[in-house]
Enzyme design. Structure first.
Site, PDB file in Angstrom:
ATOM      1  N   GLY A   1       0.835  -1.199   0.000  1.00  0.00           N
ATOM      2  CA  GLY A   1       0.000   0.000   0.000  1.00  0.00           C
ATOM      3  C   GLY A   1       0.867   1.244   0.000  1.00  0.00           C
TER       4      GLY A   1
ATOM      5  N   VAL B   1       1.010   4.607   1.401  1.00  0.00           N
ATOM      6  CA  VAL B   1       0.317   5.362   2.449  1.00  0.00           C
ATOM      7  C   VAL B   1       0.255   6.861   2.167  1.00  0.00           C
ATOM      8  CG1 VAL B   1       0.674   3.680   4.306  1.00  0.00           C
ATOM      9  CG2 VAL B   1       2.404   5.448   3.907  1.00  0.00           C
TER      10      VAL B   1
ATOM     11  N   GLN C   1      16.228  21.073  11.957  1.00  0.00           N
ATOM     12  CA  GLN C   1      17.532  20.545  11.542  1.00  0.00           C
ATOM     13  C   GLN C   1      17.929  21.212  10.225  1.00  0.00           C
ATOM     14  OE1 GLN C   1      20.038  18.527  12.661  1.00  0.00           O
ATOM     15  NE2 GLN C   1      21.063  18.837  10.697  1.00  0.00           N
TER      16      GLN C   1
ATOM     17  N   TYR D   1      11.163  17.792   6.120  1.00  0.00           N
ATOM     18  CA  TYR D   1      11.048  16.709   7.111  1.00  0.00           C
ATOM     19  C   TYR D   1      10.618  17.271   8.476  1.00  0.00           C
ATOM     20  CZ  TYR D   1      12.679  12.453   9.585  1.00  0.00           C
ATOM     21  OH  TYR D   1      12.780  11.315  10.344  1.00  0.00           O
TER      22      TYR D   1
ATOM     23  N   ILE E   1      18.866   7.327  15.290  1.00  0.00           N
ATOM     24  CA  ILE E   1      18.846   5.889  15.545  1.00  0.00           C
ATOM     25  C   ILE E   1      19.648   5.212  14.426  1.00  0.00           C
ATOM     26  CG2 ILE E   1      17.313   3.901  15.945  1.00  0.00           C
ATOM     27  CD1 ILE E   1      16.764   6.252  17.910  1.00  0.00           C
TER      28      ILE E   1
HETATM   29  N1  CAA Z   1      24.480  24.694  10.646  1.00  0.00           N
HETATM   30  C1  CAA Z   1      24.908  25.819  10.058  1.00  0.00           C
HETATM   31  N2  CAA Z   1      25.491  25.858   8.848  1.00  0.00           N
HETATM   32  C2  CAA Z   1      25.651  24.700   8.227  1.00  0.00           C
HETATM   33  C3  CAA Z   1      25.252  23.467   8.775  1.00  0.00           C
HETATM   34  C4  CAA Z   1      24.646  23.514  10.048  1.00  0.00           C
HETATM   35  N3  CAA Z   1      24.235  22.402  10.661  1.00  0.00           N
HETATM   36  N4  CAA Z   1      25.533  22.491   7.919  1.00  0.00           N
HETATM   37  C5  CAA Z   1      26.110  23.066   6.835  1.00  0.00           C
HETATM   38  N5  CAA Z   1      26.189  24.395   7.053  1.00  0.00           N
HETATM   39  C6  CAA Z   1      26.744  25.396   6.144  1.00  0.00           C
HETATM   40  C7  CAA Z   1      28.100  24.963   5.610  1.00  0.00           C
HETATM   41  O1  CAA Z   1      29.109  25.330   6.507  1.00  0.00           O
HETATM   42  C8  CAA Z   1      28.165  25.717   4.314  1.00  0.00           C
HETATM   43  O2  CAA Z   1      28.487  27.044   4.572  1.00  0.00           O
HETATM   44  P1  CAA Z   1      29.412  27.869   3.553  1.00  0.00           P
HETATM   45  O3  CAA Z   1      28.671  27.860   2.238  1.00  0.00           O
HETATM   46  O4  CAA Z   1      29.536  29.206   4.199  1.00  0.00           O
HETATM   47  O5  CAA Z   1      30.688  27.089   3.497  1.00  0.00           O
HETATM   48  C9  CAA Z   1      26.727  25.720   3.806  1.00  0.00           C
HETATM   49  O6  CAA Z   1      25.918  25.478   4.982  1.00  0.00           O
HETATM   50  C10 CAA Z   1      26.465  24.625   2.807  1.00  0.00           C
HETATM   51  O7  CAA Z   1      26.829  23.373   3.385  1.00  0.00           O
HETATM   52  P2  CAA Z   1      26.841  22.077   2.504  1.00  0.00           P
HETATM   53  O8  CAA Z   1      27.785  22.251   1.358  1.00  0.00           O
HETATM   54  O9  CAA Z   1      27.035  20.876   3.376  1.00  0.00           O
HETATM   55  O10 CAA Z   1      25.337  22.101   1.949  1.00  0.00           O
HETATM   56  P3  CAA Z   1      24.611  21.097   1.045  1.00  0.00           P
HETATM   57  O11 CAA Z   1      23.439  21.853   0.525  1.00  0.00           O
HETATM   58  O12 CAA Z   1      25.508  20.383   0.103  1.00  0.00           O
HETATM   59  O13 CAA Z   1      24.155  19.958   2.071  1.00  0.00           O
HETATM   60  C11 CAA Z   1      22.709  18.970   3.646  1.00  0.00           C
HETATM   61  C12 CAA Z   1      23.284  20.260   3.061  1.00  0.00           C
HETATM   62  C13 CAA Z   1      22.232  18.001   2.561  1.00  0.00           C
HETATM   63  C14 CAA Z   1      21.538  19.368   4.459  1.00  0.00           C
HETATM   64  C15 CAA Z   1      23.800  18.252   4.482  1.00  0.00           C
HETATM   65  O14 CAA Z   1      24.332  19.197   5.385  1.00  0.00           O
HETATM   66  C16 CAA Z   1      23.195  17.109   5.290  1.00  0.00           C
HETATM   67  O15 CAA Z   1      23.017  16.013   4.802  1.00  0.00           O
HETATM   68  N6  CAA Z   1      22.898  17.364   6.567  1.00  0.00           N
HETATM   69  C17 CAA Z   1      22.289  16.338   7.457  1.00  0.00           C
HETATM   70  C18 CAA Z   1      20.839  16.566   7.604  1.00  0.00           C
HETATM   71  C19 CAA Z   1      20.328  15.581   8.624  1.00  0.00           C
HETATM   72  O16 CAA Z   1      20.692  15.572   9.795  1.00  0.00           O
HETATM   73  N7  CAA Z   1      19.432  14.728   8.212  1.00  0.00           N
HETATM   74  C20 CAA Z   1      18.888  13.714   9.093  1.00  0.00           C
HETATM   75  C21 CAA Z   1      18.526  12.507   8.283  1.00  0.00           C
HETATM   76  S1  CAA Z   1      18.093  11.154   9.327  1.00  0.00           S
HETATM   77  C22 CAA Z   1      16.615  11.570   9.938  1.00  0.00           C
HETATM   78  O17 CAA Z   1      15.997  12.514   9.549  1.00  0.00           O
HETATM   79  C23 CAA Z   1      16.075  10.681  11.014  1.00  0.00           C
HETATM   80  C24 CAA Z   1      15.649  11.473  12.168  1.00  0.00           C
HETATM   81  O18 CAA Z   1      14.450  11.632  12.393  1.00  0.00           O
HETATM   82  C25 CAA Z   1      16.665  12.002  13.126  1.00  0.00           C
END
Ligand code: CAA
Length: 248
Positions: free
Chosen positions: A62, A64, A149, A155, A188
């Site tokens: 399914g 959802v 985040q 999300y 997790i």
């Molecule tokens: N806070 C502040 N600035 C940040 C940052 C943060 N946390 N992360 C990155 N930046 C800044 C970088 O320093 C960079 O700055 P400059 O351009 O000045 O150098 C700018 O943002 C761009 O960074 P990236 O090149 O990394 O950006 P991107 O667009 O390529 O990638 C992203 C961004 C895809 C969000 C990557 O950072 C990422 O994957 N982050 C993780 C997100 C996350 O935690 N997801 C959870 C998935 S699991 C889940 O969701 C389960 C759950 O419930 C917990």
């Protein structure tokens, strides 16, 4: 209850990391478990693996995120297994990027799968729960719905929305013996979390006072707690399970 006098639990997104642990734990506790899936090949493999481990979970296809597909799935579960007593809205995806780069499709996909699915599934089971004066609805949200985040506007919005749904519905159905609660896991050890770039994930784990990722079995235990008959006075609540990453 079903023909065997066992309560029936539907877990959406059953074949993922959290879903699998939930199905196993619910099965161990004596529930009849109906798992939902979208990907047939993955589901077949999952079913065979669990069967080899002694778990006889039923699986139902399914989408959802689609109201009618969910309705057909619920109909099929009720015909083959019995009426649904416990609904675990667990299905979810990520499409992470900064808003500036986020495609319209990635916004809608996440809202449809993570939030509209909660409406779709609940809407199709709620009348049956009201008729039987018993129900447990457990919505799997996220720490990122509580605190936000970087890279997750879609999300975080969906996950925060789930709790608004929980609080409102809990008031509407309390008098029918139905509880509605949210669980907000932190990071997790699932495939979804392991897909986060290693450097970013290491930074996140460094913010967790327990210094580690959570285990899927730890979340599954909380699901079983909220599914039980004994937790009949807990409703509209949000249970954090995040190793201390976000306390409030
Ligand atoms: N806070 C502040 N600035 C940040 C940052 C943060 N946390 N992360 C990155 N930046 C800044 C970088 O320093 C960079 O700055 P400059 O351009 O000045 O150098 C700018 O943002 C761009 O960074 P990236 O090149 O990394 O950006 P991107 O667009 O390529 O990638 C992203 C961004 C895809 C969000 C990557 O950072 C990422 O994957 N982050 C993780 C997100 C996350 O935690 N997801 C959870 C998935 S699991 C889940 O969701 C389960 C759950 O419930 C917990």
């Amino acid at each position: 209850m079903d023909k065997n006098n066992k309560r029936i639990a539907l877990v959406t997104g059953a074949t993922g990391g959290l879903g699998t642990a939930m199905c196993k734990k619910l099965f161990d506790e004596g529930y009849t478990v109906a798992g939902n899936y979208r990907n047939k090949a993955k589901a077949d493999e999952w079913k065979a693996k669990l069967k080899a481990e002694g778990y006889d979970a039923l699986l139902f296809e399914g989408d959802v995120s689609d109201f009618d597909s969910t309705g057909k799935m619920v109909e099929q579960i009720e015909k083959e297994a019995g009426t649904i007593d416990i609904l675990v809205n667990n299905a979810g995806i990520t499409k992470d990027s900064r808003l500036i780069n986020m495609k319209k499709e990635d916004w809608y996909a996440v809202i449809n799968t993570n939030l509209n699915s909660v409406f779709n599934c609940t809407k199709h089971v709620i009348q049956g729960m009201i008729d039987r004066n018993f129900g447990r609805i457990i919505n799997i949200s996220s720490v990122n719905g509580q605190r936000g985040q970087f890279g997750q506007t879609n999300y975080s919005a969906a996950k925060a929305g789930m709790h608004g749904f929980t609080k409102s519905l809990s008031m509407e159905v309390a008098k029918y013996g139905i509880t509605v609660n949210t669980i907000s896991p932190g990071y997790i050890a699932t495939d979804m979390v392991m897909a986060v770039p290693e450097k970013v994930l290491n930074q996140i784990v460094a913010q967790v006072p327990m210094g580690r990722l959570g285990g899927t079995h730890e979340v599954a235990h909380l699901v079983c707690f909220l599914a039980s008959d004994e937790t009949s006075f807990i409703t509209g609540a949000n249970y954090s399970i995040n190793g201390g990453q976000h306390v409030y």
